[in-house]
Design an enzyme around this catalytic site. Structure first.
Site, mmCIF file in Angstrom:
data_model
loop_
_atom_site.group_PDB
_atom_site.id
_atom_site.type_symbol
_atom_site.label_atom_id
_atom_site.label_comp_id
_atom_site.label_asym_id
_atom_site.label_seq_id
_atom_site.Cartn_x
_atom_site.Cartn_y
_atom_site.Cartn_z
ATOM 1 N N LYS A 138 0.938 -1.235 -0.158
ATOM 2 C CA LYS A 138 -0.057 0.177 0.011
ATOM 3 C C LYS A 138 1.112 1.280 -0.186
ATOM 4 O O LYS A 138 1.502 1.539 1.102
ATOM 5 C CB LYS A 138 -0.959 -0.047 1.173
ATOM 6 C CG LYS A 138 -1.385 1.119 1.960
ATOM 7 C CD LYS A 138 -2.018 2.262 0.755
ATOM 8 C CE LYS A 138 -2.628 3.241 1.867
ATOM 9 N NZ LYS A 138 -2.179 4.731 1.658
ATOM 10 N N GLY A 195 4.822 4.168 10.590
ATOM 11 C CA GLY A 195 4.100 5.272 10.554
ATOM 12 C C GLY A 195 3.457 5.758 11.885
ATOM 13 O O GLY A 195 4.219 5.786 12.887
ATOM 14 N N GLU A 219 5.648 -0.355 13.063
ATOM 15 C CA GLU A 219 6.942 0.597 13.820
ATOM 16 C C GLU A 219 6.120 1.971 13.856
ATOM 17 O O GLU A 219 5.660 2.489 12.713
ATOM 18 C CB GLU A 219 8.063 0.638 13.132
ATOM 19 C CG GLU A 219 9.189 1.645 13.721
ATOM 20 C CD GLU A 219 10.156 2.160 12.835
ATOM 21 O OE1 GLU A 219 10.609 1.363 11.898
ATOM 22 O OE2 GLU A 219 10.501 3.205 12.887
ATOM 23 N N CYS A 256 12.438 8.431 12.745
ATOM 24 C CA CYS A 256 11.951 7.643 14.081
ATOM 25 C C CYS A 256 12.676 7.673 15.019
ATOM 26 O O CYS A 256 12.454 7.483 16.170
ATOM 27 C CB CYS A 256 11.420 6.175 13.420
ATOM 28 S SG CYS A 256 12.509 5.671 12.439
#
Ligand code: NAP
Length: 457
Positions: A138, A195, A219, A256
């Site tokens: 996706k 995300g 994550e 992140c």
């Protein structure tokens, strides 16, 4: 099956392709991965396309292309050694032999902040394809053209190696509807996601509520605490401040592994650290962020932090959205859970800590993290030795004397950690160990040699 014909088609093709793809020799999958890397390297204007869609600098996009190709080739080299599958034999009565088999078709959600390395041909896709699992991606709506170019490279590599088309499909559409339909589809056997916490949890909830639940490797959120011990601050507070500021504002803080929290022992060293860090932050010019939504979330997060009693703005960069450094004390931090939340972007909070006991109290209230960092200096050895076992329970990667941004990709990489850093602390999304996400063990008991898989004979 779902209300999205393209999801049904993609999963049906992946399911059909799985039968043949899982039986391919590892060297065939290795050649396929190498070919994807070669083709991504040859895409003209790929870094420029990334830049146009995401505002990330062209040089950063070129680096990320290199990392993406290295990841693909790393899995190719892994497959060349039969040990990749970790077969085991336990002769005797009964005679038991074990190998790992792929789970089946996998859904991968591309990340906004790594349009190449965590997207269509990113680490999750490379690990799944290496394992023998077809992939339905996706794509992230923030970089559709980048995803298309990379998707074409993968499809061309499939053709070159005579592999079924259904091994890889790229889907576009809203996460809340099409993405959810993909996760709910009975043909999908695992999900990998990078995300926001909200989206990761929504995906995990859907996967868990299926008639046949499946693993979700999401994550999500990490503030990556840094611990400055007294000796480190006494040795070189200014050097620490410069290193910290560079890590905190890198790429507008859209990593992140961005260091969002610094716990530093009170004293002269802390004052010097704050002074130097303040001038570094004040000199930082604003850069455009990845998407309007990410910028809005960043500004809301900063406003929320600024409004909390007991926090003070130390410095902010020029322009908007501005990088910003705040400070508070340990008592305020311990009393206010909102101070522990991730602000995705270049805002960090320095917490003045009075003692080792206070540091341990803070660790007890922190959520799970991708990384934790310690800096030690003269006289810190014993305190550090008491700190490390606590950090092992807190984070997936513990950094000594450096900064958490920048992830080395290799055999011993862990990019994962306890919730909410991820939904499954037992795995990593980066490095060769990521292949385990898409494999499961099968034992063969008392099998005649002729019936055993070749690698177990
Ligand atoms: P996001 O909103 O979580 O979106 C990521 C992907 O998940 C997109 O493809 C999105 O589709 C899809 N999605 C969103 N909600 C979903 C749902 N309920 N069910 C299924 N799929 C869903 O992340 P983002 O747009 O990249 O950034 C937003 C925030 O995420 C950032 O501000 C930051 O806090 C965090 N973030 C964290 C990391 C990390 O490395 N941990 C990386 C990037 C971002 P749509 O585009 O259609 O919504």
């Amino acid at each position: 099956m779902s209300t999205f014909p393209e999801v049904d088609q993609a999963v049906a093709a992946a399911t059909a392709a799985f039968a043949a793809y899982r039986q391919t020799a590892p060297r065939v999958r290795a050649a396929f991965l190498d070919s994807i890397a070669d083709r991504i390297e040859a895409i003209p204007d790929l870094p420029e396309t990334v830049h146009r869609e995401t505002h990330l600098p062209v040089a950063r996009a070129e680096n990320e292309r290199g990392r993406t190709c290295n990841q693909l080739r790393m899995f190719a080299r892994l497959l060349e050694d039969p040990a990749w599958n970790r077969p085991r034999t336990a002769p005797g009565e009964p005679d038991l032999r074990l190998r790992h088999v792929p789970l089946g078709p996998v859904a991968v959600f591309g990340a906004s902040n790594f349009p190449l390395a965590f997207s269509a041909a990113g680490g999750d896709t490379a690990a799944a394809l290496a394992a023998g699992a077809p992939v339905v991606v996706k794509a992230h709506e923030a970089h559709p053209d980048t995803s298309r170019l990379v998707g074409d490279a993968i499809r061309d590599a499939l053709k070159e190696h005579g592999l079924p088309e259904g091994v890889f499909t790229l889907l576009f559409g809203p996460g809340r509807t099409l993405g959810q339909a993909l996760v709910a589809h009975p043909g999908i056997k695992a999900v990998a996601f990078t995300g926001s916490r909200a989206a990761g949890l929504a995906i995990a909830a859907t996967a868990a509520a299926r008639p046949v639940p499946i693993p979700v490797y999401a994550e999500m959120s990490s503030v990556n605490p840094v611990f400055l011990l007294p000796g480190a601050l006494a040795d070189d507070a200014e050097g620490l401040a410069r290193g910290f500021a560079a890590s905190a504002v890198l790429g507008s803080g859209q990593f992140c592994t961005n260091p969002g929290l610094v716990f530093a022992r009170t004293g002269n060293g802390l004052d010097a650290f704050l002074k130097t860090a303040a001038s570094s932050f004040a000199e930082t010019p604003a850069q455009p962020m990845l998407t309007d939504g990410i910028r809005a979330a960043y500004e809301t997060g900063r406003e929320r932090l600024a409004a909390l009693p007991g926090t003070e703005l130390v410095a902010q960069g020029t322009g908007e959205p501005a990088a910003a450094l705040y400070r508070t004390d340990a008592a305020t931090f311990l009393a206010e859970p909102a101070l522990r939340e991730e602000i995705f972007g270049a805002t960090s909070l320095v917490v003045a800590v009075d003692s080792e006991v206070e540091t341990h109290r803070i660790i007890d209230v922190l959520e799970g993290q991708l990384t934790a960092t310690i800096h030690t200096g003269a006289g810190d050895a014993e305190e550090a030795a008491r700190l490390v076992p606590r950090l092992e329970l807190l984070a997936g990667r513990i950094v000594h004397g450096g900064w958490p941004t920048g992830v080395a990709v290799g055999e011993a990489t862990v990019h994962g950690g306890p919730f909410p850093a991820t939904t499954d602390a037992r795995t990593t999304s980066v490095g060769t160990l990521a292949i385990d996400r898409f494999l499961r063990p099968v034992a063969y008991q008392d099998f005649p040699a002729a019936l055993l898989p070749e690698e177990l004979r």
